[in-house]
Scaffold this motif. Structure first.
Motif, PDB file in Angstrom:
ATOM      1  N   ALA A   1       0.828  -1.212   0.000  1.00 17.92           N
ATOM      2  CA  ALA A   1       0.000   0.000   0.000  1.00 17.92           C
ATOM      3  C   ALA A   1       0.859   1.258   0.000  1.00 17.92           C
ATOM      4  CB  ALA A   1      -0.934   0.003   1.205  1.00 17.92           C
ATOM      5  N   ASP A   2       0.458   2.236  -0.820  1.00 18.25           N
ATOM      6  CA  ASP A   2       1.114   3.540  -0.919  1.00 18.25           C
ATOM      7  C   ASP A   2       2.583   3.429  -1.320  1.00 18.25           C
ATOM      8  OD1 ASP A   2      -1.215   5.036  -0.158  1.00 18.25           O
ATOM      9  OD2 ASP A   2      -0.886   4.263   1.860  1.00 18.25           O
TER      10      ASP A   2
ATOM     11  N   TYR B   1       0.389   0.923  -5.898  1.00 19.33           N
ATOM     12  CA  TYR B   1      -0.913   0.630  -5.303  1.00 19.33           C
ATOM     13  C   TYR B   1      -1.238   1.723  -4.295  1.00 19.33           C
ATOM     14  CZ  TYR B   1      -4.394  -1.760  -2.407  1.00 19.33           C
ATOM     15  OH  TYR B   1      -5.515  -2.085  -1.699  1.00 19.33           O
ATOM     16  N   LEU B   2      -2.220   2.543  -4.633  1.00 16.36           N
ATOM     17  CA  LEU B   2      -2.671   3.633  -3.761  1.00 16.36           C
ATOM     18  C   LEU B   2      -4.111   3.330  -3.345  1.00 16.36           C
ATOM     19  CD1 LEU B   2      -1.263   6.629  -5.842  1.00 16.36           C
ATOM     20  CD2 LEU B   2      -0.113   5.260  -4.106  1.00 16.36           C
ATOM     21  N   PRO B   3      -4.306   2.587  -2.255  1.00 20.91           N
ATOM     22  CA  PRO B   3      -5.621   2.055  -1.908  1.00 20.91           C
ATOM     23  C   PRO B   3      -6.682   3.112  -1.581  1.00 20.91           C
ATOM     24  CG  PRO B   3      -4.079   1.693  -0.114  1.00 20.91           C
ATOM     25  CD  PRO B   3      -3.286   2.224  -1.276  1.00 20.91           C
ATOM     26  N   HIS B   4      -6.288   4.329  -1.302  1.00 20.63           N
ATOM     27  CA  HIS B   4      -7.259   5.371  -0.951  1.00 20.63           C
ATOM     28  C   HIS B   4      -7.634   6.241  -2.143  1.00 20.63           C
ATOM     29  CE1 HIS B   4      -6.669   4.037   3.106  1.00 20.63           C
ATOM     30  NE2 HIS B   4      -5.370   4.227   2.982  1.00 20.63           N
ATOM     31  N   ARG B   5      -7.291   5.803  -3.355  1.00 20.06           N
ATOM     32  CA  ARG B   5      -7.610   6.542  -4.587  1.00 20.06           C
ATOM     33  C   ARG B   5      -8.391   5.636  -5.523  1.00 20.06           C
ATOM     34  NH1 ARG B   5      -4.895  11.322  -5.501  1.00 20.06           N
ATOM     35  NH2 ARG B   5      -5.874  11.310  -7.521  1.00 20.06           N
ATOM     36  N   LEU B   6      -9.094   6.227  -6.432  1.00 20.66           N
ATOM     37  CA  LEU B   6      -9.719   5.488  -7.533  1.00 20.66           C
ATOM     38  C   LEU B   6      -9.299   6.153  -8.824  1.00 20.66           C
ATOM     39  CD1 LEU B   6     -13.309   4.680  -6.263  1.00 20.66           C
ATOM     40  CD2 LEU B   6     -11.400   3.116  -6.587  1.00 20.66           C
ATOM     41  N   PRO B   7      -8.644   5.462  -9.737  1.00 15.94           N
ATOM     42  CA  PRO B   7      -8.226   4.060  -9.577  1.00 15.94           C
ATOM     43  C   PRO B   7      -7.097   3.942  -8.547  1.00 15.94           C
ATOM     44  CG  PRO B   7      -7.262   4.970 -11.561  1.00 15.94           C
ATOM     45  CD  PRO B   7      -8.168   6.029 -10.998  1.00 15.94           C
ATOM     46  N   ALA B   8      -6.915   2.731  -8.051  1.00 13.37           N
ATOM     47  CA  ALA B   8      -5.910   2.494  -7.021  1.00 13.37           C
ATOM     48  C   ALA B   8      -4.591   1.986  -7.594  1.00 13.37           C
ATOM     49  CB  ALA B   8      -6.442   1.488  -5.993  1.00 13.37           C
ATOM     50  N   LEU B   9      -4.596   1.546  -8.846  1.00 12.84           N
ATOM     51  CA  LEU B   9      -3.397   0.977  -9.464  1.00 12.84           C
ATOM     52  C   LEU B   9      -2.888   1.878 -10.582  1.00 12.84           C
ATOM     53  CD1 LEU B   9      -4.530  -2.737  -9.744  1.00 12.84           C
ATOM     54  CD2 LEU B   9      -2.854  -1.798  -8.147  1.00 12.84           C
TER      55      LEU B   9
ATOM     56  N   ASP C   1       0.498  13.236  -3.387  1.00  8.95           N
ATOM     57  CA  ASP C   1      -0.549  13.949  -4.103  1.00  8.95           C
ATOM     58  C   ASP C   1      -0.141  15.416  -4.167  1.00  8.95           C
ATOM     59  OD1 ASP C   1      -3.063  15.641  -4.113  1.00  8.95           O
ATOM     60  OD2 ASP C   1      -3.926  13.664  -4.410  1.00  8.95           O
TER      61      ASP C   1
END
Length: 122
Positions: free
Chosen positions: A18-19, A35-43, A65
């Motif tokens: 993550a991140d 892989y940024l799990p708190h964003r969409l898209p995350a990949l 960001d």
């Protein structure tokens, strides 16, 4: 004539942090998958090669960001590259290649250009 591509499996969800980024090898060269799990898209996926030094280090960069733009900062000279466009935010003349990413079950796939030699062998 449209360039030919294919969706190659480069890693699994379990390989991601993550991140952060992981480096993978593709027929098109080294690629950094983020892989940024708190964003969409995350990949996101960009070339692993820092265009300022030619070294493969971007997967080890710090993600962040800047004004709503997901970025990775090169660990060498700290230039920021957009994870969406590949554009360097500090230098309009520099960018890294961006790869479309697909989550396929537990597998991560990248859309990779098919070289003529590879397409003849396939």
């Amino acid at each position: 004539m449209k360039a030919r591509t294919r969706w190659d499996v480069v890693c699994t969800v379990e390989d991601l942090v993550a991140d952060s980024g992981v480096a993978v090898w593709t027929e098109d060269g080294p690629v950094a998958v983020f892989y940024l799990p708190h964003r969409l898209p995350a990949l996101f996926a960009v070339s692993h090669t820092d265009p300022f030094t030619g070294t493969n280090v971007l997967a080890r960069g710090i993600t962040g960001d800047l004004d709503g733009e997901p970025v990775v900062a090169s660990p060498l000279y700290k230039q920021h590259f957009s994870l969406r466009s590949g554009q360097c935010l500090e230098d309009d003349g520099a960018r890294v290649k961006v790869y479309p990413v697909l989550l396929d079950g537990n597998r991560i796939r990248l859309e990779i250009p098919v070289t003529q030699a590879a397409s003849v062998a396939a």
